[in-house]
Design a protein around this motif. Sequence first.
Motif, PDB file in Angstrom:
ATOM      1  N   LEU A  38       0.784  -1.237   0.000  1.00 36.92           N
ATOM      2  CA  LEU A  38       0.000   0.000   0.000  1.00 36.92           C
ATOM      3  C   LEU A  38       0.815   1.286   0.000  1.00 36.92           C
ATOM      4  CD1 LEU A  38      -2.750  -1.014   2.605  1.00 36.92           C
ATOM      5  CD2 LEU A  38      -2.852  -1.186   0.110  1.00 36.92           C
ATOM      6  N   CYS A  39       2.084   1.226   0.318  1.00 34.40           N
ATOM      7  CA  CYS A  39       2.885   2.445   0.426  1.00 34.40           C
ATOM      8  C   CYS A  39       3.759   2.653  -0.808  1.00 34.40           C
ATOM      9  CB  CYS A  39       3.769   2.388   1.670  1.00 34.40           C
ATOM     10  SG  CYS A  39       2.855   2.196   3.207  1.00 34.40           S
ATOM     11  N   LYS A  40       3.793   3.898  -1.286  1.00 33.95           N
ATOM     12  CA  LYS A  40       4.654   4.219  -2.426  1.00 33.95           C
ATOM     13  C   LYS A  40       5.174   5.653  -2.318  1.00 33.95           C
ATOM     14  CE  LYS A  40       1.090   5.888  -5.541  1.00 33.95           C
ATOM     15  NZ  LYS A  40       0.500   5.827  -6.877  1.00 33.95           N
ATOM     16  N   PRO A  41       6.428   5.885  -2.708  1.00 32.39           N
ATOM     17  CA  PRO A  41       7.426   4.848  -2.948  1.00 32.39           C
ATOM     18  C   PRO A  41       7.809   4.162  -1.635  1.00 32.39           C
ATOM     19  CG  PRO A  41       8.466   6.992  -2.899  1.00 32.39           C
ATOM     20  CD  PRO A  41       6.985   7.249  -2.817  1.00 32.39           C
ATOM     21  N   ALA A  42       8.632   3.137  -1.724  1.00 33.92           N
ATOM     22  CA  ALA A  42       9.054   2.419  -0.520  1.00 33.92           C
ATOM     23  C   ALA A  42       9.873   3.344   0.381  1.00 33.92           C
ATOM     24  CB  ALA A  42       9.880   1.200  -0.912  1.00 33.92           C
ATOM     25  N   PHE A  43       9.808   3.125   1.692  1.00 33.97           N
ATOM     26  CA  PHE A  43      10.599   3.920   2.636  1.00 33.97           C
ATOM     27  C   PHE A  43      11.355   2.992   3.568  1.00 33.97           C
ATOM     28  CE2 PHE A  43       6.335   3.383   4.350  1.00 33.97           C
ATOM     29  CZ  PHE A  43       6.568   2.932   5.638  1.00 33.97           C
ATOM     30  N   GLU A  44      12.405   3.515   4.167  1.00 33.98           N
ATOM     31  CA  GLU A  44      13.252   2.717   5.053  1.00 33.98           C
ATOM     32  C   GLU A  44      12.640   2.610   6.448  1.00 33.98           C
ATOM     33  OE1 GLU A  44      17.160   4.291   5.196  1.00 33.98           O
ATOM     34  OE2 GLU A  44      17.535   4.056   3.045  1.00 33.98           O
ATOM     35  N   TYR A  45      12.854   1.468   7.086  1.00 33.38           N
ATOM     36  CA  TYR A  45      12.452   1.292   8.485  1.00 33.38           C
ATOM     37  C   TYR A  45      13.226   0.124   9.071  1.00 33.38           C
ATOM     38  CZ  TYR A  45       9.432  -2.418   6.559  1.00 33.38           C
ATOM     39  OH  TYR A  45       8.952  -3.527   5.900  1.00 33.38           O
ATOM     40  N   ASN A  46      13.352   0.129  10.378  1.00 37.51           N
ATOM     41  CA  ASN A  46      13.995  -0.970  11.097  1.00 37.51           C
ATOM     42  C   ASN A  46      13.039  -1.485  12.163  1.00 37.51           C
ATOM     43  OD1 ASN A  46      16.648  -0.854   9.848  1.00 37.51           O
ATOM     44  ND2 ASN A  46      16.908   1.100  10.916  1.00 37.51           N
ATOM     45  N   ILE A  47      13.134  -2.774  12.435  1.00 39.51           N
ATOM     46  CA  ILE A  47      12.244  -3.414  13.413  1.00 39.51           C
ATOM     47  C   ILE A  47      13.069  -3.958  14.564  1.00 39.51           C
ATOM     48  CG2 ILE A  47      10.502  -5.206  13.771  1.00 39.51           C
ATOM     49  CD1 ILE A  47      10.065  -5.166  10.721  1.00 39.51           C
ATOM     50  N   GLU A  48      12.587  -3.721  15.771  1.00 38.09           N
ATOM     51  CA  GLU A  48      13.258  -4.218  16.975  1.00 38.09           C
ATOM     52  C   GLU A  48      12.230  -4.943  17.840  1.00 38.09           C
ATOM     53  OE1 GLU A  48      16.180  -2.421  20.485  1.00 38.09           O
ATOM     54  OE2 GLU A  48      15.110  -1.085  19.131  1.00 38.09           O
ATOM     55  N   GLU A  49      12.590  -6.122  18.327  1.00 42.74           N
ATOM     56  CA  GLU A  49      11.707  -6.891  19.210  1.00 42.74           C
ATOM     57  C   GLU A  49      12.272  -6.867  20.626  1.00 42.74           C
ATOM     58  OE1 GLU A  49      10.347 -10.731  17.792  1.00 42.74           O
ATOM     59  OE2 GLU A  49      11.020 -10.219  15.763  1.00 42.74           O
ATOM     60  N   ILE A  50      11.397  -6.611  21.595  1.00 49.05           N
ATOM     61  CA  ILE A  50      11.806  -6.559  22.997  1.00 49.05           C
ATOM     62  C   ILE A  50      11.003  -7.605  23.770  1.00 49.05           C
ATOM     63  CG2 ILE A  50      12.007  -5.114  25.051  1.00 49.05           C
ATOM     64  CD1 ILE A  50      11.888  -2.706  23.026  1.00 49.05           C
ATOM     65  N   GLU A  51      11.672  -8.614  24.258  1.00 49.71           N
ATOM     66  CA  GLU A  51      10.998  -9.696  24.975  1.00 49.71           C
ATOM     67  C   GLU A  51      10.617  -9.230  26.374  1.00 49.71           C
ATOM     68  OE1 GLU A  51      12.041 -14.162  26.557  1.00 49.71           O
ATOM     69  OE2 GLU A  51      12.816 -13.565  24.598  1.00 49.71           O
ATOM     70  N   LEU A  52       9.317  -9.317  26.667  1.00 51.97           N
ATOM     71  CA  LEU A  52       8.812  -8.911  27.977  1.00 51.97           C
ATOM     72  C   LEU A  52       8.686 -10.101  28.920  1.00 51.97           C
ATOM     73  CD1 LEU A  52       5.944  -6.567  26.690  1.00 51.97           C
ATOM     74  CD2 LEU A  52       8.320  -5.964  27.176  1.00 51.97           C
ATOM     75  N   SER A  53       8.344 -11.249  28.353  1.00 52.85           N
ATOM     76  CA  SER A  53       8.227 -12.501  29.099  1.00 52.85           C
ATOM     77  C   SER A  53       8.262 -13.630  28.069  1.00 52.85           C
ATOM     78  CB  SER A  53       6.918 -12.542  29.895  1.00 52.85           C
ATOM     79  OG  SER A  53       5.807 -12.617  29.007  1.00 52.85           O
ATOM     80  N   GLU A  54       8.069 -14.855  28.530  1.00 53.58           N
ATOM     81  CA  GLU A  54       8.069 -15.984  27.599  1.00 53.58           C
ATOM     82  C   GLU A  54       6.896 -15.913  26.622  1.00 53.58           C
ATOM     83  OE1 GLU A  54       8.156 -19.671  29.668  1.00 53.58           O
ATOM     84  OE2 GLU A  54      10.179 -19.362  30.482  1.00 53.58           O
ATOM     85  N   LYS A  55       5.833 -15.202  26.994  1.00 52.49           N
ATOM     86  CA  LYS A  55       4.636 -15.158  26.160  1.00 52.49           C
ATOM     87  C   LYS A  55       4.279 -13.751  25.668  1.00 52.49           C
ATOM     88  CE  LYS A  55       2.451 -19.199  28.293  1.00 52.49           C
ATOM     89  NZ  LYS A  55       1.219 -19.716  28.962  1.00 52.49           N
TER      90      LYS A  55
END
Length: 216
Positions: free
Chosen positions: A75-92
């Motif tokens: 859905l987005c044009k033109p493409a743009f840059e981004y970074n993803i970070e995951e932060i574990e809060l618990s096992e679930k």
Amino acid sequence: MTYRDLRKLVAQGESEFLEFKRKVAHPEKIVRELVAFANTNGGQLLIGVSDNGDIPGVKFPEDEIYALNKSIEELCKPAFEYNIEEIELSEKATAIVYHIPQSKRRPHAVKEDIQSKWGQVYVRHEDKSVKASREMREIIKRKRKNKDIRFNYGEKEQKLMAYLEEQKSITLEEFKELAGLNNYMASRTLVLLVLANVLAIRPTEKGDIYTLKNIS
């Protein structure tokens, strides 16, 4: 980013640079926030964070990321840059952070659906993403080129400066009436004055507001 860092970030509340989403329930709408960040001054989207600042996280971060990335690609044009970070809060539970820098390819648009040819440009103002006016889109494009702007300081500009000294702000429609201009000339004048750093533009859901530079 650590959990402690995340809590400090969330404590700041939603702003021009920060948006919270409990989960990716409607990715086609969430991409508007990402595009608005890319078109303005960058920002961070936090997934797994409630509007009130609670951080429950999400159970299946890979599903959330897949859904949002798919909408970005389609859905987005033109493409743009981004970074993803995951932060574990618990096992679930995991929180997800999308880091979006100000884009060098702005303005970016969001299509209503995959079949749409054209899209809508969004910009960030305070804690909201709003549709960009034609004037705002033009300003974004020309600011990206970073060229010197020249304009003639004539009668219409004098009327505008005198008005802003008293009233502090003006809209396109108000300027048209004040200076007796058609839409094209009024729009062109305001755009040039913003690009020349004489005026500031503030996009809102009800339309753009122009002020003298450094006056809120």
